[in-house]
Motif scaffolding. Structure first.
Motif, PDB file in Angstrom:
ATOM      1  N   GLU A  89       0.563  -1.325   0.261  1.00 38.42           N
ATOM      2  CA  GLU A  89      -0.196   0.204   0.100  1.00 38.42           C
ATOM      3  C   GLU A  89       0.698   1.219   0.181  1.00 38.42           C
ATOM      4  N   LYS A  90       1.570   1.043   1.117  1.00 37.31           N
ATOM      5  CA  LYS A  90       2.669   2.079   0.845  1.00 37.31           C
ATOM      6  C   LYS A  90       3.486   2.748  -0.127  1.00 37.31           C
ATOM      7  N   ALA A  91       4.078   1.332  -0.673  1.00 38.02           N
ATOM      8  CA  ALA A  91       4.689   1.402  -2.167  1.00 38.02           C
ATOM      9  C   ALA A  91       3.606   2.234  -3.683  1.00 38.02           C
ATOM     10  N   LEU A  92       2.710   1.510  -3.603  1.00 40.11           N
ATOM     11  CA  LEU A  92       1.613   1.672  -4.199  1.00 40.11           C
ATOM     12  C   LEU A  92       2.108   3.621  -4.455  1.00 40.11           C
ATOM     13  N   LYS A  93       2.162   4.580  -3.040  1.00 38.35           N
ATOM     14  CA  LYS A  93       2.403   5.707  -3.224  1.00 38.35           C
ATOM     15  C   LYS A  93       2.993   6.791  -3.857  1.00 38.35           C
ATOM     16  N   TYR A  94       3.930   5.971  -3.943  1.00 42.53           N
ATOM     17  CA  TYR A  94       5.243   6.151  -4.417  1.00 42.53           C
ATOM     18  C   TYR A  94       5.439   5.745  -6.053  1.00 42.53           C
ATOM     19  N   GLY A  95       4.514   5.226  -6.713  1.00 42.81           N
ATOM     20  CA  GLY A  95       4.865   4.708  -8.402  1.00 42.81           C
ATOM     21  C   GLY A  95       4.372   3.265  -8.201  1.00 42.81           C
ATOM     22  N   GLU A  96       4.455   2.296  -9.637  1.00 44.26           N
ATOM     23  CA  GLU A  96       4.017   1.442 -10.217  1.00 44.26           C
ATOM     24  C   GLU A  96       5.215   0.359  -9.378  1.00 44.26           C
ATOM     25  N   LEU A  97       4.412  -0.842  -9.303  1.00 45.22           N
ATOM     26  CA  LEU A  97       4.998  -1.894  -8.895  1.00 45.22           C
ATOM     27  C   LEU A  97       5.500  -2.844 -10.288  1.00 45.22           C
ATOM     28  N   ILE A  98       6.087  -3.355 -10.067  1.00 44.42           N
ATOM     29  CA  ILE A  98       7.281  -4.399 -10.784  1.00 44.42           C
ATOM     30  C   ILE A  98       8.039  -6.023  -9.900  1.00 44.42           C
ATOM     31  N   ASN A  99       7.282  -6.819 -10.583  1.00 43.12           N
ATOM     32  CA  ASN A  99       8.539  -8.392 -10.318  1.00 43.12           C
ATOM     33  C   ASN A  99       7.918  -8.586  -8.535  1.00 43.12           C
ATOM     34  N   ILE A 100       6.886  -8.305  -8.614  1.00 42.05           N
ATOM     35  CA  ILE A 100       6.853  -8.705  -6.633  1.00 42.05           C
ATOM     36  C   ILE A 100       6.264 -10.068  -6.589  1.00 42.05           C
ATOM     37  N   LYS A 101       7.394 -10.172  -5.651  1.00 42.33           N
ATOM     38  CA  LYS A 101       6.815 -11.923  -4.935  1.00 42.33           C
ATOM     39  C   LYS A 101       7.187 -11.607  -3.248  1.00 42.33           C
TER      40      LYS A 101
END
Lengths: 546, 116
Positions: free
Chosen positions: A283-295
């Motif tokens: 959630e927190k990370a999404l505030k900064y930008g788009e996420l890739i390679n989530i594991k």
């Protein structure tokens, strides 16, 4: 081919990487220097693999761009000594390519020279007889040949690299005594030769190596499951960042997890954290930008799976009080079904599977000794490399039983000792009897060489048959029967009455018959008997008894 | 200073200097290390050390059979520093255990300089 374009070079490197993966075990086995931890192949492969990941999904217009990406990838993923050297070699190689679109022969030669030079630059006191020597040797040989203008194709150049690499590799034991002692060539140097072989095979023979199934890396976790505080290992990349958020994101993660790694490189930030609330992190990370390679992995579950097997084994060991039901017991190390049957028939209570190339541990001996309900136990290591771990087990074990190690070097010695054993005599007398029996037989083992070597005046190629007696090579050659017959000749003397032949798994019954007939014709006065050993290392074990 | 122990033939002492030399040699042979550094208190300048006084870049504290050491090094630009440090640690620990029979404790690596 006169030159390599970026596309060809990229495919070549990918194939080479897969070829290197196939050879990991072979390279690991050679690793004795600087620290004999058997990981050179793994490290080199991890390093090159990181390079390939860097270039895999991208398109490159020039070899300059490509090799710089390769060098950068290897720098990021460098592991171990050999990995750092490899990354330095690649960096030196790339440096020379500045502004080049294609890789032609003069450039290739210059690159090899630059690679070797920059690898040497990064060490104060280079040790000769290592990967460095091989790299320099190749660069020098190639430069000399190129000057005489005899190279017109890239294929020839690579062939020269492979040949020169092999030549220098074979010289490494002469330069580094520790290698000679262990009777190996340098492992990093071997890795380098493998890399050139991979490139050559791809270009000349058109063999493209596919990605092999990666072996799961067993990073042994020494922690207990309930010691894992944070359950989920969460990894991802945040992309499209406008500013540096490394510090503030790290601060946030520290409030909900540990084992934090946060690295920002331009617009991309890599995150690794162990936490109980991966949702919050994302959630927190999404505030900064788009996420890739989530594991996201559950570490408790992974860990339980891993330790299950271990604990199951350990529970078996903790048997209550030691049971004693008889006077004498025997523990023997054996390899091959035939041998196991023979030994069981002679009264061995517990057989530990192992021997040459598969040495049992002290732990194996301890559990074997605990499992045998006898007052006096004789242990037969049946291999000189195993004697040590058997002795070590004596120091570690906690038992009332009287354990004696009979230092047998091979299974026939064990068989001879067991035959001479007398249940009505005491321990000391029996040890003496068994030792006499061991001394009275002569054993020759015939196996196949796993690598080229030169020893005792024998020039041995990989795959040749060699006969070993008393730890020394006494015969070598291409023909199994011939080698076996002449080995038999060397151990037979006037006092020999029985010649026993134990044949292994990989021997056809025709061969056995042929050998027996040969020997019968040669020695009409000696009894010749053959038994199946089921051993997959020794084709024949020949025993001369008085 | 150093480590003492006894066996049936008498006392054995391994001085810190001696351990420092072993560590110095094995660090110098480690790949990526281009020099040992000594920071003098007076001027704060990092000096590259030659072989004779390479122990100066190394501080050894050996107690109860455990060797702790601080190693000051200079590395080549363009090498992966954490990996090099890790390699030195492994190599130094191995050398200590192999040559002196002592255990290695904390091996701290200080990268004091980088050569361009």
């Amino acid at each position: 081919m006169k030159f390599l374009t970026a596309d060809v070079l990229k495919d070549m490197l990918k194939s080479t990487n897969n070829y290197l993966k196939l050879n990991i075990k072979k390279i690991n086995a050679l690793n004795v220097f600087p620290v004999p931890d058997g990981d050179t192949g793994t490290n080199m492969s991890a390093t090159l693999d990181s390079s390939i990941k860097e270039i895999d999904s991208k398109v490159f217009k020039s070899v300059d761009e490509l090799m710089n990406a390769v060098a950068f990838g290897s720098l990021k993923g460098a592991r171990g000594n050999s990995g750092v050297i490899l990354s330095q070699l690649l960096r030196g190689f790339a440096k020379e390519l500045k502004g080049k679109d294609v890789l032609d022969i003069p450039t290739f030669v210059a690159c090899l020279k630059s690679a070797s030079a920059s690898a040497y630059r990064a060490v104060m006191k280079p040790t000769e007889g290592t990967m460095l020597t091989v790299a320099r040797g190749i660069a020098e040989d190639v430069e000399r040949e190129a000057l005489s203008n005899s190279i017109s194709e890239i294929e020839e150049l690579l062939e020269l690299c492979v040949l020169s690499g092999r030549k220098w590799l074979s010289k490494t034991p002469e330069m580094l005594p520790i290698l000679k002692e262990a009777n190996v060539v340098d492992s990093g140097g071997m890795g380098l030769v493998v890399i050139f072989e991979g490139m050559y095979k791809f270009l000349k023979e058109g063999i493209s190596f596919e990605d092999v199934q990666e072996e799961a890396v067993n990073e042994v976790a020494s922690i207990k499951t309930n010691e894992i505080k944070f359950t989920y290992c969460t990894e991802f990349f945040i992309t499209g960042l406008k500013r540096n958020i490394e510090d503030e994101f790290k601060e946030y993660l520290q409030t909900i997890g540990d084992s934090i790694i946060v690295i920002q490189d331009g617009e991309i930030l890599k995150t690794h954290v162990h936490t109980n609330s991966p949702g919050k992190v994302i959630e927190k990370a999404l505030k900064y930008g788009e996420l890739i390679n989530i594991k996201i992995d559950n570490m408790k579950y992974q860990h339980q799976e891993f330790v299950k097997a271990e604990t199951a084994q350990k529970e078996d060991e903790n048997i209550e009080d030691e049971m004693i039901t008889k006077e004498y017991g025997f523990v023997a190390v054996s390899q091959g079904e035939g041998f196991n049957e023979i030994l069981k028939g002679l009264g061995v209570d517990f057989i530990i599977e192992g021997g040459q190339t598969m040495n049992p541990s002290a732990e194996d001996f301890i559990s074997a000794i605990k499992n045998v309900p006898a007052k006096n136990i004789f242990v037969f290591p049946n291999n000189k490399n195993v004697i040590m771990s058997a002795e070590l087990s004596l120091q570690l074990i906690n038992t009332k039983k009287n354990v004696k190690i009979v230092k047998t070097n091979n299974i026939p010695e064990c068989i001879a000792a067991l035959i001479r054993f007398d249940i009505n005599s005491d321990v000391e007398t029996n040890i003496q009897r068994m030792q006499e029996a061991i001394d009275s037989i002569k054993v020759a083992e015939i196996t196949q060489a796993v690598r080229d070597t030169k020893i005792n005046g024998f020039e041995i190629k990989e795959g040749d048959f060699i006969g070993i007696s008393k730890k020394e090579i006494i015969q070598s050659g291409k023909d199994l029967i011939k080698v076996a017959s002449s080995c038999a000749k060397k151990i037979v003397d006037d006092s020999t009455q029985i010649l026993s032949i134990y044949y292994g798994k990989n021997v056809s019954s025709d061969d056995v018959q042929k050998l027996v007939e040969n020997l019968k014709a040669e020695y009409p006065q000696i009894d010749i008997e053959s038994y199946e050993s089921g051993n997959d290392i020794y084709h024949f074990i020949i025993v001369a008894e008085m | 200073m150093g480590v003492y122990f006894e066996n049936e033939f008498g006392k054995i002492e391994i001085t810190n200097d001696c351990i420092a030399t072993i560590i110095g040699l094995s660090s110098m042979e480690s790949y990526g290390v281009v020099g040992m550094a000594s920071k003098s208190v007076t001027d704060g300048i990092v000096n590259l050390l030659g072989r004779e006084n390479l122990q100066k870049g190394i501080k050894v504290i050996a107690e109860n059979g455990v060797v702790n050491a601080d190693i000051h090094i200079i590395v080549e630009y363009g090498t992966r520093i954490p990996v090099i440090a890790q390699n030195i640690k492994e190599r130094v620990s191995y050398a200590i255990e192999k040559y002196t029979g002592l255990k290695s404790g904390n091996i701290n690596i200080y990268v004091d300089g980088i050569r361009l």
